[in-house]
Design a protein around this motif. Structure first.
Motif, PDB file in Angstrom:
ATOM      1  N   MET A  77      -0.058   4.738  -4.983  1.00  0.00           N
ATOM      2  CA  MET A  77      -1.137   3.756  -5.113  1.00  0.00           C
ATOM      3  C   MET A  77      -0.883   2.773  -6.260  1.00  0.00           C
ATOM      4  O   MET A  77      -1.397   1.651  -6.244  1.00  0.00           O
ATOM      5  N   GLY A  79       1.600   1.173  -6.637  1.00  0.00           N
ATOM      6  CA  GLY A  79       2.370   0.073  -6.069  1.00  0.00           C
ATOM      7  C   GLY A  79       1.519  -0.993  -5.408  1.00  0.00           C
ATOM      8  O   GLY A  79       2.030  -2.044  -4.999  1.00  0.00           O
ATOM      9  N   PHE A  80       0.211  -0.770  -5.302  1.00  0.00           N
ATOM     10  CA  PHE A  80      -0.671  -1.752  -4.648  1.00  0.00           C
ATOM     11  C   PHE A  80      -0.629  -3.093  -5.381  1.00  0.00           C
ATOM     12  O   PHE A  80      -0.601  -4.151  -4.742  1.00  0.00           O
ATOM     13  N   SER A  82       1.738  -4.507  -7.210  1.00  0.00           N
ATOM     14  CA  SER A  82       2.964  -5.276  -6.977  1.00  0.00           C
ATOM     15  C   SER A  82       3.018  -5.774  -5.530  1.00  0.00           C
ATOM     16  O   SER A  82       3.520  -6.877  -5.269  1.00  0.00           O
ATOM     17  N   ASP A  83       2.474  -4.993  -4.606  1.00  0.00           N
ATOM     18  CA  ASP A  83       2.407  -5.454  -3.212  1.00  0.00           C
ATOM     19  C   ASP A  83       1.576  -6.733  -3.121  1.00  0.00           C
ATOM     20  O   ASP A  83       1.960  -7.698  -2.452  1.00  0.00           O
ATOM     21  N   ASN A  84       0.416  -6.744  -3.786  1.00  0.00           N
ATOM     22  CA  ASN A  84      -0.452  -7.918  -3.738  1.00  0.00           C
ATOM     23  C   ASN A  84       0.201  -9.111  -4.433  1.00  0.00           C
ATOM     24  O   ASN A  84       0.060 -10.253  -3.984  1.00  0.00           O
ATOM     25  N   ASP A  86       3.388  -9.721  -4.525  1.00  0.00           N
ATOM     26  CA  ASP A  86       4.399 -10.235  -3.584  1.00  0.00           C
ATOM     27  C   ASP A  86       3.750 -11.107  -2.513  1.00  0.00           C
ATOM     28  O   ASP A  86       4.272 -12.171  -2.159  1.00  0.00           O
ATOM     29  N   ILE A  87       2.619 -10.652  -1.983  1.00  0.00           N
ATOM     30  CA  ILE A  87       1.930 -11.413  -0.940  1.00  0.00           C
ATOM     31  C   ILE A  87       1.490 -12.762  -1.499  1.00  0.00           C
ATOM     32  O   ILE A  87       1.723 -13.819  -0.887  1.00  0.00           O
ATOM     33  N   ASN A  88       0.855 -12.735  -2.664  1.00  0.00           N
ATOM     34  CA  ASN A  88       0.331 -13.977  -3.254  1.00  0.00           C
ATOM     35  C   ASN A  88       1.454 -14.946  -3.614  1.00  0.00           C
ATOM     36  O   ASN A  88       1.337 -16.157  -3.410  1.00  0.00           O
ATOM     37  N   ALA A  89       2.556 -14.411  -4.126  1.00  0.00           N
ATOM     38  CA  ALA A  89       3.668 -15.278  -4.504  1.00  0.00           C
ATOM     39  C   ALA A  89       4.242 -15.977  -3.272  1.00  0.00           C
ATOM     40  O   ALA A  89       4.586 -17.163  -3.311  1.00  0.00           O
TER      41      ALA A  89
ATOM     42  N   ARG B  69      13.575 -12.590  -4.225  1.00  0.00           N
ATOM     43  CA  ARG B  69      12.343 -12.049  -3.659  1.00  0.00           C
ATOM     44  C   ARG B  69      12.588 -11.540  -2.240  1.00  0.00           C
ATOM     45  O   ARG B  69      12.112 -10.475  -1.860  1.00  0.00           O
ATOM     46  N   ARG B  76      12.564  -3.183   0.719  1.00  0.00           N
ATOM     47  CA  ARG B  76      11.289  -2.480   0.974  1.00  0.00           C
ATOM     48  C   ARG B  76      11.119  -2.175   2.451  1.00  0.00           C
ATOM     49  O   ARG B  76      10.742  -1.070   2.845  1.00  0.00           O
ATOM     50  N   ALA B 140       5.829  -9.349   3.166  1.00  0.00           N
ATOM     51  CA  ALA B 140       5.090  -8.729   2.071  1.00  0.00           C
ATOM     52  C   ALA B 140       3.838  -8.018   2.586  1.00  0.00           C
ATOM     53  O   ALA B 140       3.514  -6.910   2.139  1.00  0.00           O
ATOM     54  N   ALA B 144       3.158  -4.040   2.435  1.00  0.00           N
ATOM     55  CA  ALA B 144       1.928  -3.528   1.811  1.00  0.00           C
ATOM     56  C   ALA B 144       1.174  -2.624   2.782  1.00  0.00           C
ATOM     57  O   ALA B 144       0.647  -1.581   2.392  1.00  0.00           O
ATOM     58  N   ARG B 147       2.741   0.752   2.877  1.00  0.00           N
ATOM     59  CA  ARG B 147       2.361   1.610   1.756  1.00  0.00           C
ATOM     60  C   ARG B 147       0.975   2.197   1.980  1.00  0.00           C
ATOM     61  O   ARG B 147       0.726   3.363   1.686  1.00  0.00           O
ATOM     62  N   VAL B 151       0.119   6.215   2.008  1.00  0.00           N
ATOM     63  CA  VAL B 151      -0.942   6.863   1.235  1.00  0.00           C
ATOM     64  C   VAL B 151      -1.939   7.531   2.171  1.00  0.00           C
ATOM     65  O   VAL B 151      -2.399   8.646   1.919  1.00  0.00           O
ATOM     66  N   ARG B 223      -4.125 -10.653   4.642  1.00  0.00           N
ATOM     67  CA  ARG B 223      -4.106 -10.258   3.230  1.00  0.00           C
ATOM     68  C   ARG B 223      -5.434  -9.611   2.850  1.00  0.00           C
ATOM     69  O   ARG B 223      -5.463  -8.584   2.158  1.00  0.00           O
ATOM     70  N   GLN B 230      -6.756  -1.126   0.848  1.00  0.00           N
ATOM     71  CA  GLN B 230      -6.430  -0.558  -0.465  1.00  0.00           C
ATOM     72  C   GLN B 230      -7.705  -0.085  -1.168  1.00  0.00           C
ATOM     73  O   GLN B 230      -7.717   0.990  -1.790  1.00  0.00           O
TER      74      GLN B 230
END
Lengths: 101, 262
Positions: A77, A79-80, A82-84, A86-89, B69, B76, B140, B144, B147, B151, B223, B230
């Motif tokens: 969890m 890692g959430f 950094s996942d977000n 990556d998405i935003n970037a 990136r 991943r 991405a 996500a 992941r 979990v 997103r 999450q």
């Protein structure tokens, strides 16, 4: 070869074949024929063995095992964020500034 | 006559040197202006070269950032356990294609020697390579969601263990927490699946503003779904903590009782 020898050979071969079949079948299906009741209950407790393999402590249910599993979940969890990021970037990618040209 | 001649000679002695001096001054000034012009031209060229070098360096950094990136996302996705092989292959192939295209552009920029072509090539890092702006968020979001599924699977397995432990107790609050945890995990799984399905078939807009707007809306919605998933798992984690607290208290009580009996 005498008739008796042939018969003995045939019986031996038959025993080997039948015995091998039973051994194969038992190993594959975990036959309950020769299992004790405790072994049978262990089997029922491992019906979710596939999902339990997701956890570091396997199918153990002690407090320590559950704590260990929870810690592994926390690691995932973490890692959430950094996942977000990556998405935003990716969605907010900006054009390269060229004021110097 | 004699005075006139004298005057003429005197005038000549004064005017000619002055004239000569003036001519020399003009020549000197012209020479200096010419030298200054050359100097200015040289200085301008040096400054222009410096600007081109800076622009190329900046472009290299931007390309390297994007490439890095995408390589991280490829790693991943290759390690993801809950993405279909076909989806994984498509996403990885798209990013590898982008990496190759950016590498070609980087070479092109390195060979540019005029500001106009350099300007256009640097702009194309973002404009022409808009595919990056689709492929990266797609990958991405998919990573996500994977992941979230990891979990969720772990929490489902843990939930089975907790169910076993709680079966022997009659703690209503712990049972309620377990039920809530399972519901949250189920919700998270549904949201992540929905997010992935929403973006799986998006195509690059190729400059079409309608498609661009549609893609952007889909990516934003996906997103939001991933973030909601999450949050569900965060809530489920709190339920786990509540159940663990119950188990710890129960274990402590059992130990105390056993000591007293002794």
């Amino acid at each position: 070869m005498t008739a008796t020898a042939k018969a003995i050979t045939a019986i031996v071969v038959l025993v080997i074949i039948i015995g091998g079949y039973f051994l194969f079948f038992r190993h594959k299906n975990g036959s309950a024929m020769n299992m004790t009741p405790s072994q049978m209950s262990d089997m029922s407790s491992t019906t979710s063995s596939t999902s339990a393999s997701m956890l570091p402590s396997g199918s153990a249910t002690s407090n320590a095992a559950i704590e260990e599993d929870t810690s592994a979940i926390d690691t995932q969890m973490n890692g959430f964020n950094s996942d977000n990021a990556d998405i935003n970037a990716g969605m907010n990618d900006q054009a390269v500034q060229q004021s110097s040209l | 006559m004699k005075q006139t001649t004298t005057a003429i000679i005197a005038f000549s002695l004064i005017a000619l040197p002055a004239f000569a001096s003036a001519a020399g001054l003009t020549t000197g000034v012209s020479a200096k202006v010419s030298a200054l012009g050359i100097h200015a031209s040289t200085t301008a060229n040096v400054r222009l070269s410096a600007r081109i070098a800076n622009a190329k360096q900046r472009a290299d950094q931007e390309i390297a950032r994007r490439t890095s990136r995408m390589n991280a996302l490829i790693a991943r996705l290759n390690a993801a356990a809950h993405i279909s092989s076909s989806d994984k292959a498509t996403l990885v192939a798209n990013m590898n294609s982008q990496i190759s295209a950016l590498a070609s552009l980087q070479t092109q920029i390195g060979n540019d020697d005029s500001t106009s072509t350099l300007h256009a090539d640097i702009q194309s890092i973002t404009k022409s390579y808009r595919i990056f702006m689709l492929v990266v968020p797609q990958a991405a979001i998919t990573a996500a969601a994977d992941r979230v599924n990891d979990v969720s699977a772990m929490m489902t397995a843990l939930g089975a263990k907790l169910d076993t432990r709680l079966a022997s107790s009659s703690n209503a609050s712990a049972s309620a927490a377990l039920t809530d945890m399972q519901a949250k995990v189920s919700s998270a799984t549904s949201l992540s699946a929905s997010a992935v399905a929403e973006i799986a078939n998006l195509k690059p807009d190729n400059g079409d503003t309608t498609i661009e707007a549609s893609n952007t809306a889909a990516l934003k919605d996906a997103r939001s779904k991933v973030q909601a998933a999450q949050q569900d798992l965060v809530a489920a984690r709190k339920d786990i903590s509540a159940i663990l607290q119950t188990l710890r208290v129960s274990a402590s009580a059992t130990t105390s009782a056993a000591i007293k009996e002794q």
